[in-house]
Write a protein that holds these residues in place. Sequence first.
Motif, PDB file in Angstrom:
ATOM      1  N   SER A 119      28.910  27.874  35.678  1.00  0.00           N
ATOM      2  CA  SER A 119      28.620  28.124  37.099  1.00  0.00           C
ATOM      3  C   SER A 119      29.489  29.233  37.688  1.00  0.00           C
ATOM      4  O   SER A 119      29.715  29.280  38.893  1.00  0.00           O
ATOM      5  CB  SER A 119      28.818  26.839  37.903  1.00  0.00           C
ATOM      6  OG  SER A 119      30.151  26.381  37.789  1.00  0.00           O
ATOM      7  N   THR A 120      29.970  30.131  36.832  1.00  0.00           N
ATOM      8  CA  THR A 120      30.843  31.215  37.293  1.00  0.00           C
ATOM      9  C   THR A 120      30.225  32.570  36.982  1.00  0.00           C
ATOM     10  O   THR A 120      29.645  32.775  35.919  1.00  0.00           O
ATOM     11  CB  THR A 120      32.231  31.115  36.630  1.00  0.00           C
ATOM     12  OG1 THR A 120      32.833  29.868  36.984  1.00  0.00           O
ATOM     13  CG2 THR A 120      33.130  32.254  37.086  1.00  0.00           C
ATOM     14  N   SER A 121      30.373  33.501  37.920  1.00  0.00           N
ATOM     15  CA  SER A 121      29.862  34.867  37.746  1.00  0.00           C
ATOM     16  C   SER A 121      31.001  35.870  37.866  1.00  0.00           C
ATOM     17  O   SER A 121      31.957  35.647  38.612  1.00  0.00           O
ATOM     18  CB  SER A 121      28.800  35.193  38.802  1.00  0.00           C
ATOM     19  OG  SER A 121      27.668  34.355  38.650  1.00  0.00           O
ATOM     20  N   LEU A 122      30.849  36.970  37.128  1.00  0.00           N
ATOM     21  CA  LEU A 122      31.815  38.064  37.175  1.00  0.00           C
ATOM     22  C   LEU A 122      31.144  39.266  37.835  1.00  0.00           C
ATOM     23  O   LEU A 122      30.060  39.676  37.424  1.00  0.00           O
ATOM     24  CB  LEU A 122      32.275  38.427  35.755  1.00  0.00           C
ATOM     25  CG  LEU A 122      33.229  39.627  35.636  1.00  0.00           C
ATOM     26  CD1 LEU A 122      34.570  39.321  36.314  1.00  0.00           C
ATOM     27  CD2 LEU A 122      33.442  39.993  34.169  1.00  0.00           C
ATOM     28  N   TRP A 123      31.800  39.826  38.858  1.00  0.00           N
ATOM     29  CA  TRP A 123      31.253  40.958  39.594  1.00  0.00           C
ATOM     30  C   TRP A 123      32.211  42.144  39.525  1.00  0.00           C
ATOM     31  O   TRP A 123      33.412  41.991  39.710  1.00  0.00           O
ATOM     32  CB  TRP A 123      31.018  40.593  41.055  1.00  0.00           C
ATOM     33  CG  TRP A 123      29.987  39.526  41.263  1.00  0.00           C
ATOM     34  CD1 TRP A 123      30.140  38.192  41.097  1.00  0.00           C
ATOM     35  CD2 TRP A 123      28.630  39.729  41.683  1.00  0.00           C
ATOM     36  NE1 TRP A 123      28.972  37.524  41.378  1.00  0.00           N
ATOM     37  CE2 TRP A 123      28.021  38.448  41.755  1.00  0.00           C
ATOM     38  CE3 TRP A 123      27.872  40.857  42.015  1.00  0.00           C
ATOM     39  CZ2 TRP A 123      26.691  38.264  42.127  1.00  0.00           C
ATOM     40  CZ3 TRP A 123      26.548  40.677  42.395  1.00  0.00           C
ATOM     41  CH2 TRP A 123      25.971  39.403  42.440  1.00  0.00           C
TER      42      TRP A 123
END
Length: 284
Positions: free
Chosen positions: A182-186
Amino acid sequence: VVISVKYAGGDGFLFETTTDTPNNDLISSLVDIHNERLRSGIIVDSVRGLMTHGPMIKPDNVGIDKDDIQHNQEVIDESCKNANYNPDSTGMRTGNAPDPAIVKTLDRVNTDLMEYVDKAQVQRRVALTKKTVLDKIANVRGAVMMAYPMGLPEWDNTKLSLDSIDGLRKTKAANDVLDFESTSLWIAGKEFEKGKLVSDRLGKNEKTKVIAKLQKTSNGPPAREPMVSEEERKAMMAHYFKRQEEMKRISLADDEDYLNSEWADPKEMKKSLQGLSHIRAPGL
């Protein structure tokens, strides 16, 4: 490739990777270090309390007001108080502090852990690794075992945080714990898609350094970075305030103040030629 993960308030850390690394592996590594830094923060804070006032009292028995706190300290049987007993004014700890010699060891390894995960490492250009964080946490765990060979209560924050990441879910850091799914990298306003490589977004240059945001996918895209830093904003505000005060002072000045200036004196040239320009009456 150097990834600089930034959070609100100036917190963050550096991580090194390569362009041929799968995004899944990169995000997983960043999530691990994020959680280990959270864990380290809880460990550092709780060990400080442990060194001073010993293990935590069972939550059900923690004092609510001054009388309760005093009662908690009074009900601790004298036979249960060790030689280093130091009552806790907050009523949250037993007061049974460790031996002073072990306190020195606890303080040393605890400080070492704190300094390694500190945000100042970004300025020092030190990239963090999960292995090093775990090694330093293991040092703290060893020192705690020396101080309390029989172990700490299951509700103590030091034990909860030292045991595993799962223990954080019972502490104040519970809402900040991340998991890979449930984690995103931007980076630069664009999300790193799972299933692709770092090079698909950053190219093949291994000397690249980028600023990244790591957050829960449900939060959507992160807010854009401000055009100026907090320090620059404060400097600009101070400059504008000083300029505003100066203009206010000028606007309030008498319109005929210039008549007192040397350049407005019709006899100034004559005085200058005679060498009398800077002669003043005594006391002026």
